[in-house]
Design a protein around this motif. Structure first.
Motif, PDB file in Angstrom:
ATOM      1  N   ILE A   1       0.918  21.226   4.730  1.00  0.00           N
ATOM      2  CA  ILE A   1       0.674  20.495   3.491  1.00  0.00           C
ATOM      3  C   ILE A   1       0.115  21.422   2.429  1.00  0.00           C
ATOM      4  CG2 ILE A   1      -0.670  18.601   2.453  1.00  0.00           C
ATOM      5  CD1 ILE A   1       1.585  17.788   4.447  1.00  0.00           C
ATOM      6  N   ASP A   2       0.710  21.342   1.253  1.00  0.00           N
ATOM      7  CA  ASP A   2       0.209  22.064   0.084  1.00  0.00           C
ATOM      8  C   ASP A   2      -0.799  21.137  -0.601  1.00  0.00           C
ATOM      9  OD1 ASP A   2       0.220  22.470  -2.919  1.00  0.00           O
ATOM     10  OD2 ASP A   2       1.344  24.260  -2.293  1.00  0.00           O
ATOM     11  N   GLN A   3      -2.061  21.541  -0.637  1.00  0.00           N
ATOM     12  CA  GLN A   3      -3.122  20.671  -1.165  1.00  0.00           C
ATOM     13  C   GLN A   3      -2.883  20.286  -2.617  1.00  0.00           C
ATOM     14  OE1 GLN A   3      -6.991  22.303  -0.351  1.00  0.00           O
ATOM     15  NE2 GLN A   3      -6.761  22.048   1.852  1.00  0.00           N
ATOM     16  N   ALA A   4      -2.382  21.211  -3.418  1.00  0.00           N
ATOM     17  CA  ALA A   4      -2.122  20.905  -4.833  1.00  0.00           C
ATOM     18  C   ALA A   4      -1.002  19.871  -4.960  1.00  0.00           C
ATOM     19  CB  ALA A   4      -1.772  22.176  -5.594  1.00  0.00           C
ATOM     20  N   GLU A   5       0.035  20.001  -4.138  1.00  0.00           N
ATOM     21  CA  GLU A   5       1.138  19.037  -4.161  1.00  0.00           C
ATOM     22  C   GLU A   5       0.646  17.657  -3.730  1.00  0.00           C
ATOM     23  OE1 GLU A   5       5.551  18.229  -2.220  1.00  0.00           O
ATOM     24  OE2 GLU A   5       4.421  19.976  -1.563  1.00  0.00           O
TER      25      GLU A   5
ATOM     26  N   THR B   1       6.499   5.519   0.321  1.00  0.00           N
ATOM     27  CA  THR B   1       6.243   5.820  -1.081  1.00  0.00           C
ATOM     28  C   THR B   1       6.721   7.235  -1.372  1.00  0.00           C
ATOM     29  OG1 THR B   1       4.303   4.404  -1.007  1.00  0.00           O
ATOM     30  CG2 THR B   1       4.449   5.937  -2.864  1.00  0.00           C
ATOM     31  N   ASP B   2       6.467   8.139  -0.434  1.00  0.00           N
ATOM     32  CA  ASP B   2       6.850   9.542  -0.594  1.00  0.00           C
ATOM     33  C   ASP B   2       6.707  10.213   0.760  1.00  0.00           C
ATOM     34  OD1 ASP B   2       7.591  11.952  -1.792  1.00  0.00           O
ATOM     35  OD2 ASP B   2       6.155  11.727  -3.432  1.00  0.00           O
ATOM     36  N   PHE B   3       7.135  11.446   0.860  1.00  0.00           N
ATOM     37  CA  PHE B   3       6.886  12.227   2.061  1.00  0.00           C
ATOM     38  C   PHE B   3       6.752  13.691   1.693  1.00  0.00           C
ATOM     39  CE2 PHE B   3      11.126  13.959   2.541  1.00  0.00           C
ATOM     40  CZ  PHE B   3      11.924  13.002   1.963  1.00  0.00           C
ATOM     41  N   MET B   4       6.095  14.413   2.579  1.00  0.00           N
ATOM     42  CA  MET B   4       5.826  15.834   2.375  1.00  0.00           C
ATOM     43  C   MET B   4       6.107  16.572   3.677  1.00  0.00           C
ATOM     44  SD  MET B   4       2.185  15.660   0.354  1.00  0.00           S
ATOM     45  CE  MET B   4       2.163  17.447   0.121  1.00  0.00           C
ATOM     46  N   THR B   5       6.441  17.845   3.534  1.00  0.00           N
ATOM     47  CA  THR B   5       6.626  18.660   4.727  1.00  0.00           C
ATOM     48  C   THR B   5       5.359  19.446   5.019  1.00  0.00           C
ATOM     49  OG1 THR B   5       7.616  20.405   3.382  1.00  0.00           O
ATOM     50  CG2 THR B   5       9.120  18.870   4.460  1.00  0.00           C
ATOM     51  N   LYS B   6       5.185  19.741   6.314  1.00  0.00           N
ATOM     52  CA  LYS B   6       4.040  20.528   6.760  1.00  0.00           C
ATOM     53  C   LYS B   6       4.428  21.997   6.752  1.00  0.00           C
ATOM     54  CE  LYS B   6       3.501  17.343  10.331  1.00  0.00           C
ATOM     55  NZ  LYS B   6       3.115  17.039  11.686  1.00  0.00           N
TER      56      LYS B   6
ATOM     57  N   ILE C   1       0.835  -1.193   0.000  1.00  0.00           N
ATOM     58  CA  ILE C   1       0.000   0.000   0.000  1.00  0.00           C
ATOM     59  C   ILE C   1       0.879   1.256   0.000  1.00  0.00           C
ATOM     60  CG2 ILE C   1      -0.234   0.220   2.515  1.00  0.00           C
ATOM     61  CD1 ILE C   1      -3.266   0.815   1.899  1.00  0.00           C
ATOM     62  N   PRO C   2       0.530   2.257  -0.782  1.00  0.00           N
ATOM     63  CA  PRO C   2       1.323   3.497  -0.785  1.00  0.00           C
ATOM     64  C   PRO C   2       1.242   4.206   0.572  1.00  0.00           C
ATOM     65  CG  PRO C   2      -0.081   3.382  -2.728  1.00  0.00           C
ATOM     66  CD  PRO C   2      -0.510   2.273  -1.806  1.00  0.00           C
ATOM     67  N   ILE C   3       2.382   4.707   1.029  1.00  0.00           N
ATOM     68  CA  ILE C   3       2.450   5.442   2.290  1.00  0.00           C
ATOM     69  C   ILE C   3       3.163   6.759   2.052  1.00  0.00           C
ATOM     70  CG2 ILE C   3       3.343   5.471   4.652  1.00  0.00           C
ATOM     71  CD1 ILE C   3       3.306   2.366   4.530  1.00  0.00           C
ATOM     72  N   ILE C   4       2.471   7.853   2.339  1.00  0.00           N
ATOM     73  CA  ILE C   4       3.067   9.187   2.277  1.00  0.00           C
ATOM     74  C   ILE C   4       3.195   9.682   3.709  1.00  0.00           C
ATOM     75  CG2 ILE C   4       2.815  11.571   1.483  1.00  0.00           C
ATOM     76  CD1 ILE C   4       1.118  10.502  -0.832  1.00  0.00           C
ATOM     77  N   ALA C   5       4.407  10.010   4.112  1.00  0.00           N
ATOM     78  CA  ALA C   5       4.657  10.504   5.466  1.00  0.00           C
ATOM     79  C   ALA C   5       4.608  12.029   5.474  1.00  0.00           C
ATOM     80  CB  ALA C   5       6.016  10.034   5.950  1.00  0.00           C
ATOM     81  N   LEU C   6       4.119  12.576   6.569  1.00  0.00           N
ATOM     82  CA  LEU C   6       4.032  14.018   6.749  1.00  0.00           C
ATOM     83  C   LEU C   6       4.954  14.420   7.889  1.00  0.00           C
ATOM     84  CD1 LEU C   6       0.144  14.277   6.661  1.00  0.00           C
ATOM     85  CD2 LEU C   6       1.750  14.390   4.736  1.00  0.00           C
ATOM     86  N   THR C   7       5.791  15.444   7.659  1.00  0.00           N
ATOM     87  CA  THR C   7       6.745  15.859   8.678  1.00  0.00           C
ATOM     88  C   THR C   7       6.985  17.363   8.624  1.00  0.00           C
ATOM     89  OG1 THR C   7       8.973  15.527   9.545  1.00  0.00           O
ATOM     90  CG2 THR C   7       8.723  15.397   7.161  1.00  0.00           C
ATOM     91  N   ALA C   8       7.375  17.924   9.743  1.00  0.00           N
ATOM     92  CA  ALA C   8       7.773  19.333   9.793  1.00  0.00           C
ATOM     93  C   ALA C   8       9.282  19.466   9.574  1.00  0.00           C
ATOM     94  CB  ALA C   8       7.379  19.948  11.125  1.00  0.00           C
TER      95      ALA C   8
END
Length: 85
Positions: free
Chosen positions: A57-61, A50-55, A27-34
């Motif tokens: 969160i940009d909704q478009a991203e 699978t990927d990660f994003m910083t907080k 299952i794809p997992i996207i982690a969220l971090t500051a």
């Protein structure tokens, strides 16, 4: 998933999910971090995310990442009877 969840952080959760076998292991997992430091980014790359994003969160991203996962076919097809509650 947020990197700092109570009881089990995303790294432990990801390792557990990936080791579980079966359809859920993929299952794809996207982690969220500051924490967006280059050192942490390199560390996160080796844990099976699978990927990660910083907080914040940009909704478009986020939408683009989810569309990319969907188009790339990452993760198992999930039957309605197999969906998490």
């Amino acid at each position: 998933m947020d990197m700092q969840m109570p009881e089990m952080d995303v790294l432990a959760a990801t390792r557990t999910i990936r080791a579980s076998g079966g359809a859920w292991a993929e299952i794809p997992i996207i982690a969220l971090t500051a924490d967006a430091s280059p050192e942490r980014r390199r560390f996160y790359q080796g844990v099976g995310l699978t990927d990660f994003m910083t907080k914040p969160i940009d909704q478009a991203e986020l939408a683009a990442k989810l569309a990319s996962i969907r188009e790339g076919g990452e993760g198992p097809p999930v039957a309605a009877s197999d969906r998490l509650p």
